[in-house]
Design a protein around this motif. Structure first.
Motif, PDB file in Angstrom:
ATOM      1  N   SER A 180       0.844  -1.184   0.000  1.00  0.00           N
ATOM      2  CA  SER A 180       0.000   0.000   0.000  1.00  0.00           C
ATOM      3  C   SER A 180       0.882   1.236   0.000  1.00  0.00           C
ATOM      4  N   LEU A 181       0.519   2.217  -0.788  1.00  0.00           N
ATOM      5  CA  LEU A 181       1.257   3.472  -0.876  1.00  0.00           C
ATOM      6  C   LEU A 181       0.270   4.619  -0.778  1.00  0.00           C
ATOM      7  N   ASP A 182       0.392   5.452   0.279  1.00  0.00           N
ATOM      8  CA  ASP A 182      -0.474   6.615   0.454  1.00  0.00           C
ATOM      9  C   ASP A 182       0.107   7.821  -0.269  1.00  0.00           C
ATOM     10  N   ILE A 183      -0.740   8.571  -0.936  1.00  0.00           N
ATOM     11  CA  ILE A 183      -0.317   9.728  -1.708  1.00  0.00           C
ATOM     12  C   ILE A 183      -1.167  10.930  -1.324  1.00  0.00           C
ATOM     13  N   THR A 184      -0.505  12.015  -0.916  1.00  0.00           N
ATOM     14  CA  THR A 184      -1.197  13.265  -0.620  1.00  0.00           C
ATOM     15  C   THR A 184      -0.677  14.331  -1.565  1.00  0.00           C
ATOM     16  N   LEU A 185      -1.559  14.978  -2.275  1.00  0.00           N
ATOM     17  CA  LEU A 185      -1.157  15.958  -3.272  1.00  0.00           C
ATOM     18  C   LEU A 185      -0.718  17.267  -2.621  1.00  0.00           C
ATOM     19  N   LYS A 186       0.210  17.964  -3.280  1.00  0.00           N
ATOM     20  CA  LYS A 186       0.612  19.280  -2.815  1.00  0.00           C
ATOM     21  C   LYS A 186      -0.563  20.243  -2.885  1.00  0.00           C
ATOM     22  N   GLU A 187      -0.476  21.302  -2.109  1.00  0.00           N
ATOM     23  CA  GLU A 187      -1.519  22.326  -2.118  1.00  0.00           C
ATOM     24  C   GLU A 187      -1.681  22.905  -3.524  1.00  0.00           C
ATOM     25  N   LYS A 188      -2.910  23.045  -3.961  1.00  0.00           N
ATOM     26  CA  LYS A 188      -3.295  23.571  -5.267  1.00  0.00           C
ATOM     27  C   LYS A 188      -3.014  22.587  -6.404  1.00  0.00           C
ATOM     28  N   ASN A 189      -2.419  21.442  -6.093  1.00  0.00           N
ATOM     29  CA  ASN A 189      -2.205  20.431  -7.122  1.00  0.00           C
ATOM     30  C   ASN A 189      -3.375  19.464  -7.167  1.00  0.00           C
ATOM     31  N   ARG A 190      -3.505  18.781  -8.279  1.00  0.00           N
ATOM     32  CA  ARG A 190      -4.578  17.811  -8.432  1.00  0.00           C
ATOM     33  C   ARG A 190      -4.075  16.619  -9.227  1.00  0.00           C
ATOM     34  N   TYR A 191      -4.787  15.555  -9.099  1.00  0.00           N
ATOM     35  CA  TYR A 191      -4.489  14.330  -9.855  1.00  0.00           C
ATOM     36  C   TYR A 191      -4.776  14.576 -11.332  1.00  0.00           C
ATOM     37  N   LEU A 192      -3.861  14.175 -12.213  1.00  0.00           N
ATOM     38  CA  LEU A 192      -4.035  14.357 -13.650  1.00  0.00           C
ATOM     39  C   LEU A 192      -4.108  13.052 -14.425  1.00  0.00           C
ATOM     40  N   SER A 193      -3.438  12.001 -13.952  1.00  0.00           N
ATOM     41  CA  SER A 193      -3.476  10.742 -14.695  1.00  0.00           C
ATOM     42  C   SER A 193      -2.671   9.677 -13.963  1.00  0.00           C
ATOM     43  N   HIS A 194      -2.902   8.402 -14.337  1.00  0.00           N
ATOM     44  CA  HIS A 194      -2.073   7.307 -13.836  1.00  0.00           C
ATOM     45  C   HIS A 194      -2.094   6.178 -14.852  1.00  0.00           C
ATOM     46  N   ASP A 195      -1.127   5.279 -14.735  1.00  0.00           N
ATOM     47  CA  ASP A 195      -1.107   4.096 -15.592  1.00  0.00           C
ATOM     48  C   ASP A 195      -0.211   3.051 -14.945  1.00  0.00           C
ATOM     49  N   PHE A 196      -0.331   1.809 -15.437  1.00  0.00           N
ATOM     50  CA  PHE A 196       0.454   0.687 -14.942  1.00  0.00           C
ATOM     51  C   PHE A 196       0.992  -0.099 -16.135  1.00  0.00           C
ATOM     52  N   THR A 197       2.137  -0.724 -15.964  1.00  0.00           N
ATOM     53  CA  THR A 197       2.646  -1.639 -16.970  1.00  0.00           C
ATOM     54  C   THR A 197       2.364  -3.073 -16.534  1.00  0.00           C
ATOM     55  N   GLN A 198       2.505  -4.020 -17.465  1.00  0.00           N
ATOM     56  CA  GLN A 198       2.248  -5.421 -17.142  1.00  0.00           C
ATOM     57  C   GLN A 198       3.247  -5.980 -16.131  1.00  0.00           C
ATOM     58  N   ASN A 199       4.435  -5.386 -16.046  1.00  0.00           N
ATOM     59  CA  ASN A 199       5.413  -5.863 -15.068  1.00  0.00           C
ATOM     60  C   ASN A 199       5.328  -5.085 -13.755  1.00  0.00           C
ATOM     61  N   GLY A 200       4.282  -4.275 -13.575  1.00  0.00           N
ATOM     62  CA  GLY A 200       3.987  -3.711 -12.269  1.00  0.00           C
ATOM     63  C   GLY A 200       4.522  -2.331 -11.974  1.00  0.00           C
ATOM     64  N   LEU A 201       5.030  -1.588 -12.973  1.00  0.00           N
ATOM     65  CA  LEU A 201       5.406  -0.207 -12.726  1.00  0.00           C
ATOM     66  C   LEU A 201       4.143   0.646 -12.601  1.00  0.00           C
ATOM     67  N   SER A 202       4.161   1.595 -11.664  1.00  0.00           N
ATOM     68  CA  SER A 202       3.028   2.492 -11.443  1.00  0.00           C
ATOM     69  C   SER A 202       3.456   3.918 -11.759  1.00  0.00           C
ATOM     70  N   TYR A 203       2.615   4.626 -12.500  1.00  0.00           N
ATOM     71  CA  TYR A 203       2.883   6.025 -12.871  1.00  0.00           C
ATOM     72  C   TYR A 203       1.755   6.885 -12.327  1.00  0.00           C
ATOM     73  N   PHE A 204       2.130   7.999 -11.751  1.00  0.00           N
ATOM     74  CA  PHE A 204       1.151   8.902 -11.156  1.00  0.00           C
ATOM     75  C   PHE A 204       1.552  10.326 -11.531  1.00  0.00           C
ATOM     76  N   ILE A 205       0.634  11.073 -12.129  1.00  0.00           N
ATOM     77  CA  ILE A 205       0.921  12.433 -12.581  1.00  0.00           C
ATOM     78  C   ILE A 205       0.028  13.415 -11.847  1.00  0.00           C
ATOM     79  N   THR A 206       0.642  14.424 -11.247  1.00  0.00           N
ATOM     80  CA  THR A 206      -0.081  15.475 -10.546  1.00  0.00           C
ATOM     81  C   THR A 206       0.363  16.836 -11.080  1.00  0.00           C
ATOM     82  N   GLY A 207      -0.420  17.840 -10.788  1.00  0.00           N
ATOM     83  CA  GLY A 207      -0.028  19.175 -11.210  1.00  0.00           C
ATOM     84  C   GLY A 207      -1.107  20.188 -10.925  1.00  0.00           C
TER      85      GLY A 207
END
Length: 489
Positions: free
Chosen positions: A23-50
């Protein structure tokens, strides 16, 4: 249990023993918001904020399969959030940053900024839109592996380009950004079924044109399919060709399938929307006979699974059907049948109702080395029929039907492709899913347990199902917090 706050990125992580394995908890910076995410078949996780109102504040985070941070990147981005619209969007503008990691995350294509990013976060300029920027080439669709971005189409020849019979793919090397155009030669196949065309089946400009479509690809080859459906819709011939990325033929295989007392039916199984025709190329608006099934390849052409839906009656309109069941045929590398399963489904209030095939999705996954997950769902009729099978002998291990309620705004409009949810199930109170999350809860009992113990309202979920694990992202809409979760099979 310990939580570590990373103040610079305003990210934290929390690992604990529960239903989930990580489990990984993520808290966005002030004034930032979630923009997108994706995963690869080998388990890499991508998270984009801004900050979608600031072009200078875009942050990309990449984690490995154990949620260790691989890299983070801050970009001066071209991205701008979309304006507010009706409904909830008046207070919550649509946001979505368009990007795609390659198969194992060797590169990431940042479409909104015309960049390619390597596995350490370094970026270079990249012309991702082949259709507009390759002046001598007309692109119809593309695929990306870890080394190449390949755009399939034909050379422009003035007004005669639509009549070109020569199909090419434009190979864009992601390692050195070199470009090469390669002609794609299609082998001839012998008709093994009665191939009299059905006048009710959507065809291309030429009735006798031969059509090909990409079905599956990896870093070594891509698989192209040509299918023929007989007039009675009881026979389907799969002509399969695998190519390497120099355009050389690696393997050819032709497999005829016959249903007795049943008829092949269309569904959105991954084929039938992107088709190459010798006389031209087009993107079909309606489903064509290609959509009567699909092929999943296990290993390096070791086994071929052909699957789809069938009906007990032949409708006069191929794009309108009553479904009665599914079929899965498993073949070895020589095209010899290993086993088959034609399973009838009795569901008069869902699966068996008259419906449009374009609204019915069929998802096939091979998991844990020896099991098959099959999910047949309709966003129009609001049901899902899910099955788990043994991949060795084709026997059904378990099955379940879900009935959904769907909130269209959450499904289609609020976050566009960024975080679509919208599906709710009575057994999971106050939870909004994408369809993959419901499928994941069926495949893995640990996810079912996890979702039933979560009592907080306004939680949204998206899932990525891989062969070894399921990755889920949870959104707390009240706190604007997110959690990445990993569940092993």
């Amino acid at each position: 249990m310990k939580k570590l706050n990373l103040l610079f990125f305003c990210f934290g992580f929390l690992f604990f023993a529960n239903a989930q394995d990580k489990s990984l908890d993520i808290t966005l910076k002030e004034k930032n918001r979630y923009l997108s995410h994706d995963f690869t078949q080998n388990g890499l996780s991508y998270f984009i904020t801004g900050n979608d109102k600031s072009k200078t504040d875009l942050n990309i985070f990449c984690y490995d399969s154990d949620f260790n941070l691989k890299f983070t990147k801050n970009l001066i981005s071209k991205y701008e959030g979309l304006p507010a619209f009706f409904g909830r969007g008046m207070n919550d503008p649509q946001v979505y940053y368009d990007f795609q990691p390659t198969i194992t995350g060797k590169y990431t294509l940042l479409y909104d900024d015309d960049l390619v990013q390597d596995e350490k976060g370094n970026t270079r300029a990249f012309e991702h839109d082949g259709g507009k920027k390759f002046k001598d080439f007309n692109t119809k669709f593309f695929i990306n592996n870890d080394n190449f971005s390949c755009f399939f189409g034909y050379k422009k020849e003035g007004k005669k380009n639509e009549d070109s019979k020569e199909v090419y793919f434009y190979r864009y090397d992601l390692n050195d950004l070199s470009k090469k155009i390669i002609e794609l030669k299609f082998p001839e196949f012998t008709a093994l079924i009665s191939s009299t065309p059905d006048k009710n089946v959507k065809k291309g400009k030429e009735e006798k044109s031969q059509k090909w479509e990409v079905a599956q690809f990896d870093n070594n080859q891509f698989l192209m399919i040509n299918k023929e459906l007989n007039k009675e819709r009881t026979q389907n011939q799969y002509n399969i060709v695998s190519y390497d990325y120099d355009g050389n033929v690696v393997k050819t295989l032709s497999i005829p399938i016959t249903l007795k007392g049943k008829y092949f039916a269309l569904s959105d199984s991954g084929l039938g929307t992107r088709t190459i025709i010798y006389s031209s190329m087009y993107n079909a608006g309606l489903l064509s006979e290609f959509a009567t099934g699909n092929v999943y390849v296990e290993g390096n052409n070791e086994f071929f699974y052909i699957y789809g839906l069938y009906s007990n009656t032949k409708s006069s309109q191929i794009n309108k059907v009553n479904f009665n069941g599914f079929y899965i045929y498993k073949y070895n590398s020589d095209g010899e049948l290993v086993w088959k399963n034609e399973k009838e489904i009795v569901d008069s209030k869902g699966f068996n109702t008259t419906q449009r095939p374009i609204a019915v999705s069929v998802d096939f996954v091979l998991i844990n080395g020896n099991q098959i997950g099959l999910n047949m769902s309709s966003f129009h009729e609001k049901y899902a029929q899910m099955f788990l099978l043994n991949s060795v002998d084709g026997k059904i291990i378990k099955n379940k039907k879900y009935d959904f309620k769907i909130e269209a705004l959450k499904l289609n409009a609020i976050r566009v492709k960024a975080f679509p949810t919208g599906y709710t199930i009575s057994s999971y109170e106050n939870k909004n899913f994408d369809i993959n999350t419901a499928f994941a809860s069926f495949l893995n009992p640990k996810i079912d347990e996890f979702l039933k113990t979560k009592t907080k309202e306004d939680l949204n979920y998206n899932a990525k199902i891989t062969k070894d694990a399921i990755y889920i992202i949870e959104e707390d809409t009240e706190q604007n917090d997110f959690k990445l979760l990993k569940f092993k099979f």
